[in-house]
Design an enzyme around this catalytic site. Sequence first.
Site, PDB file in Angstrom:
ATOM      1  N   GLU A 118       0.903  -1.174   0.074  1.00 50.84           N
ATOM      2  CA  GLU A 118      -0.114   0.019  -0.142  1.00 50.84           C
ATOM      3  C   GLU A 118       0.771   1.279  -0.043  1.00 50.84           C
ATOM      4  OE1 GLU A 118      -4.111  -0.641   1.259  1.00 50.84           O
ATOM      5  OE2 GLU A 118      -3.306  -1.052   3.057  1.00 50.84           O
TER       6      GLU A 118
ATOM      7  N   GLU B 147      -4.560  -8.919   3.035  1.00 45.65           N
ATOM      8  CA  GLU B 147      -5.737  -8.314   3.819  1.00 45.65           C
ATOM      9  C   GLU B 147      -6.839  -9.356   4.094  1.00 45.65           C
ATOM     10  OE1 GLU B 147      -3.195  -4.809   3.681  1.00 45.65           O
ATOM     11  OE2 GLU B 147      -3.779  -6.281   2.438  1.00 45.65           O
TER      12      GLU B 147
END
Length: 285
Positions: A139, A159
Amino acid sequence: MNCARRSCNLFQSDDGRQAMDGTEHLAVRREGATLILTLNRPEARNALSLSMLVGLYDGWLAADADDAIRSVVLTGAGGAFCAGMDLKALAGKGMAGERHRDRLKADPDLHWKAMLRHHRPRKPVIAAVEGPCVAGGTEILQGTDIRVAGASATFGLFEVRRGLFPIGGSTVRLQRQIPRTHALEMLLTGRSYSAAEARDIGLVGRVVPDGTALDEALALAEQINACGPLAVEAVKASVYETAEMTEADGLAAELARGWPVFDTDDAKEGARAFAEKRPPVYRRA
């Protein structure tokens, strides 16, 4: 550069290069006109900590505030880039760096700014990736401008495998940076990607032999540093500013951003240096 209440005090390193204090999990040093930010928690594969996030945000601010800095390289210590969020901390066992809690209280958005979700440095940011660059690491990567990876680097957004959501911006940014089918595969499978795969889908630009990503990133930074800084910053701003505009609106915005560059002393110096067959000396004027 005003770094009041922050940990970015300038000093001279033993080899004469300028460096700056970081935090216990974020090392900062200067090499020429490049600021090098190193995620420095190798025992945890540089998993994010509060100390790291505070150091990162201070580093972005320091780079923007210092006109002598023309580029930033982001890398990791100990053969890893970043393994993402500290899952032990998320499970309630405490995030490393609690002494910085007052900074987060004062600015509840600090962690998103540190991760380049809510902040875009005006200087070019080059990522030098070795080893794992996963979850929050991938990210943060999406907030950088140029990306170099060692051959054994790995990427991925894990995730969903943990029942979590990649809330650092990936559901928005990733599909704008790589083809949507690849973005959705990465987001929905939570699988690991090799450096070669990451290059093939456009997540990184270069793959180099292991252990050389930082050297390659610094070489790219040197090329950028040799260019007119006002031009470089205007070009970067224009690319991001126009990304979601129509072509007509983007071209108009480009003119508004680009024409003033031609009126600068640096533009005149660039033309003079070319005519005189010498390196230009840019003064940000």
